[in-house]
Scaffold this motif. Structure first.
Motif, PDB file in Angstrom:
ATOM      1  N   ARG A  62     -83.865  41.199 -41.664  1.00 54.73           N
ATOM      2  CA  ARG A  62     -83.237  42.433 -42.144  1.00 54.73           C
ATOM      3  C   ARG A  62     -82.157  42.093 -43.165  1.00 54.73           C
ATOM      4  N   PHE A  63     -81.999  42.972 -44.164  1.00 57.88           N
ATOM      5  CA  PHE A  63     -80.895  42.887 -45.120  1.00 57.88           C
ATOM      6  C   PHE A  63     -80.018  44.117 -44.932  1.00 57.88           C
ATOM      7  N   ILE A  64     -78.703  43.910 -44.849  1.00 52.86           N
ATOM      8  CA  ILE A  64     -77.745  45.005 -44.674  1.00 52.86           C
ATOM      9  C   ILE A  64     -76.751  44.928 -45.833  1.00 52.86           C
ATOM     10  N   TRP A  65     -76.568  46.030 -46.556  1.00 54.14           N
ATOM     11  CA  TRP A  65     -75.692  46.061 -47.735  1.00 54.14           C
ATOM     12  C   TRP A  65     -74.462  46.927 -47.486  1.00 54.14           C
ATOM     13  N   SER A  79     -79.835  49.532 -45.020  1.00 56.24           N
ATOM     14  CA  SER A  79     -80.408  48.379 -44.340  1.00 56.24           C
ATOM     15  C   SER A  79     -81.922  48.487 -44.425  1.00 56.24           C
ATOM     16  N   ARG A  80     -82.560  47.341 -44.634  1.00 52.15           N
ATOM     17  CA  ARG A  80     -84.018  47.327 -44.700  1.00 52.15           C
ATOM     18  C   ARG A  80     -84.549  46.175 -43.864  1.00 52.15           C
ATOM     19  N   ALA A  81     -85.484  46.505 -42.973  1.00 58.39           N
ATOM     20  CA  ALA A  81     -86.159  45.474 -42.191  1.00 58.39           C
ATOM     21  C   ALA A  81     -87.216  44.834 -43.077  1.00 58.39           C
ATOM     22  N   TRP A  82     -87.316  43.528 -43.005  1.00 57.91           N
ATOM     23  CA  TRP A  82     -88.200  42.802 -43.902  1.00 57.91           C
ATOM     24  C   TRP A  82     -89.665  42.937 -43.505  1.00 57.91           C
ATOM     25  N   ASN A  83     -89.966  42.944 -42.225  1.00 59.74           N
ATOM     26  CA  ASN A  83     -91.361  42.905 -41.789  1.00 59.74           C
ATOM     27  C   ASN A  83     -92.000  44.278 -41.586  1.00 59.74           C
ATOM     28  N   TYR A 118     -69.519  43.686 -53.432  1.00 54.24           N
ATOM     29  CA  TYR A 118     -70.620  44.037 -52.536  1.00 54.24           C
ATOM     30  C   TYR A 118     -70.820  42.902 -51.542  1.00 54.24           C
ATOM     31  N   ILE A 119     -71.229  43.269 -50.337  1.00 53.95           N
ATOM     32  CA  ILE A 119     -71.536  42.293 -49.286  1.00 53.95           C
ATOM     33  C   ILE A 119     -72.962  42.554 -48.829  1.00 53.95           C
ATOM     34  N   VAL A 120     -73.723  41.485 -48.657  1.00 52.10           N
ATOM     35  CA  VAL A 120     -75.054  41.597 -48.067  1.00 52.10           C
ATOM     36  C   VAL A 120     -75.093  40.677 -46.852  1.00 52.10           C
ATOM     37  N   VAL A 121     -75.689  41.166 -45.781  1.00 56.99           N
ATOM     38  CA  VAL A 121     -75.861  40.378 -44.565  1.00 56.99           C
ATOM     39  C   VAL A 121     -77.352  40.140 -44.394  1.00 56.99           C
ATOM     40  N   ALA A 122     -77.723  38.880 -44.253  1.00 57.83           N
ATOM     41  CA  ALA A 122     -79.111  38.524 -43.965  1.00 57.83           C
ATOM     42  C   ALA A 122     -79.196  38.213 -42.474  1.00 57.83           C
ATOM     43  N   VAL A 123     -79.913  39.050 -41.744  1.00 58.68           N
ATOM     44  CA  VAL A 123     -80.097  38.840 -40.309  1.00 58.68           C
ATOM     45  C   VAL A 123     -81.291  37.906 -40.149  1.00 58.68           C
ATOM     46  N   LEU A 124     -81.068  36.780 -39.473  1.00 57.39           N
ATOM     47  CA  LEU A 124     -82.110  35.763 -39.316  1.00 57.39           C
ATOM     48  C   LEU A 124     -82.737  35.863 -37.933  1.00 57.39           C
ATOM     49  N   SER A 125     -83.986  35.438 -37.823  1.00 59.37           N
ATOM     50  CA  SER A 125     -84.706  35.589 -36.556  1.00 59.37           C
ATOM     51  C   SER A 125     -84.188  34.661 -35.466  1.00 59.37           C
ATOM     52  N   LYS A 126     -83.859  33.413 -35.785  1.00 60.31           N
ATOM     53  CA  LYS A 126     -83.470  32.467 -34.740  1.00 60.31           C
ATOM     54  C   LYS A 126     -82.145  31.772 -35.030  1.00 60.31           C
ATOM     55  N   SER A 127     -81.348  32.336 -35.903  1.00 56.77           N
ATOM     56  CA  SER A 127     -80.064  31.736 -36.277  1.00 56.77           C
ATOM     57  C   SER A 127     -79.036  32.840 -36.426  1.00 56.77           C
ATOM     58  N   PRO A 128     -77.765  32.463 -36.513  1.00 58.72           N
ATOM     59  CA  PRO A 128     -76.745  33.483 -36.778  1.00 58.72           C
ATOM     60  C   PRO A 128     -76.946  34.103 -38.168  1.00 58.72           C
ATOM     61  N   SER A 129     -76.502  35.322 -38.323  1.00 66.03           N
ATOM     62  CA  SER A 129     -76.591  36.013 -39.613  1.00 66.03           C
ATOM     63  C   SER A 129     -75.718  35.310 -40.645  1.00 66.03           C
ATOM     64  N   VAL A 130     -76.101  35.435 -41.913  1.00 65.02           N
ATOM     65  CA  VAL A 130     -75.296  34.877 -42.998  1.00 65.02           C
ATOM     66  C   VAL A 130     -74.901  36.003 -43.944  1.00 65.02           C
ATOM     67  N   ARG A 131     -73.717  35.847 -44.562  1.00 61.92           N
ATOM     68  CA  ARG A 131     -73.198  36.857 -45.480  1.00 61.92           C
ATOM     69  C   ARG A 131     -73.120  36.298 -46.889  1.00 61.92           C
TER      70      ARG A 131
END
Length: 190
Positions: A62-65, A79-83, A118-131
């Motif tokens: 997921r990407f969150i802006w 926010s948009r889910a990738w899959n 602007y801030i974007v958050v990348a939610v990762l499947s098996k790791s902590p999110s990154v900004r």
């Protein structure tokens, strides 16, 4: 008294020890990872803008802006889910924003109001999110000034000409006119 092996190695470095040191340094010090970020962008008001992502990590779900320096709900754009096609919007969503599948934010018909951080958050499947952070600069278009002359046919030292410059009210334009007073000298006309 000296260590027995020291006299045999005096002045030389054993290659096996050096290779071991290089091997350990190579595998124990992780490489510096490229930082996830938004590519800072400049645009003219009225254009469509894409805030692209740099060094996107793998396995993003997921990407969150957000607009602004805080990740608070009142700054939430979307926010948009990738899959799958789940798409959420927040208070900063104006209907002109879109998050594409790569996670980039598209802003249509950008205005000066959209300028900022602007801030974007990348939610990762098996790791902590990154900004990631980035900046959008929006400039107003400059209109060409119009210069009008009160008289276009004049006789030297007899007629006067009034020059009027029309510009938009947002930008100041200074024009200086010079008249030849004597040979080699210029005098500013007030």
């Amino acid at each position: 008294m000296e260590f027995p092996a020291a006299s045999a190695l005096r002045g030389r470095v054993p290659w096996s020890g050096l290779l071991l040191a290089v091997f350990l340094l190579t595998f124990w010090i992780p490489p510096t990872a490229a930082r996830f970020a938004i590519v800072s962008t400049s645009a003219v008001e009225g254009q469509d803008v894409i805030l692209r992502l740099r060094n996107t990590p793998p396995n993003v779900t997921r990407f969150i802006w957000y607009k602004g320096i805080e990740m608070k709900y009142h700054n939430f754009i979307g926010s948009r889910a990738w899959n799958h096609s789940e798409y959420l919007t927040g208070p900063e969503y104006s209907g002109r924003e879109e998050i594409n599948l790569e996670g980039s934010l598209i802003i249509r018909n950008v205005t000066v109001r959209e300028q900022g951080v602007y801030i974007v958050v990348a939610v990762l499947s098996k790791s902590p999110s990154v900004r990631g952070f980035g900046w959008l600069r929006v400039y107003r278009p400059l209109n060409m000034p119009t210069l009008l002359a009160s008289n276009t046919t004049v006789t030297e030292n007899e007629d006067a000409v009034v020059m009027t410059c029309h510009t938009d009210k947002l930008h100041q334009l200074v024009i200086q006119c010079y008249e030849s007073a004597a040979e080699g000298e210029d005098e500013a006309i007030p």
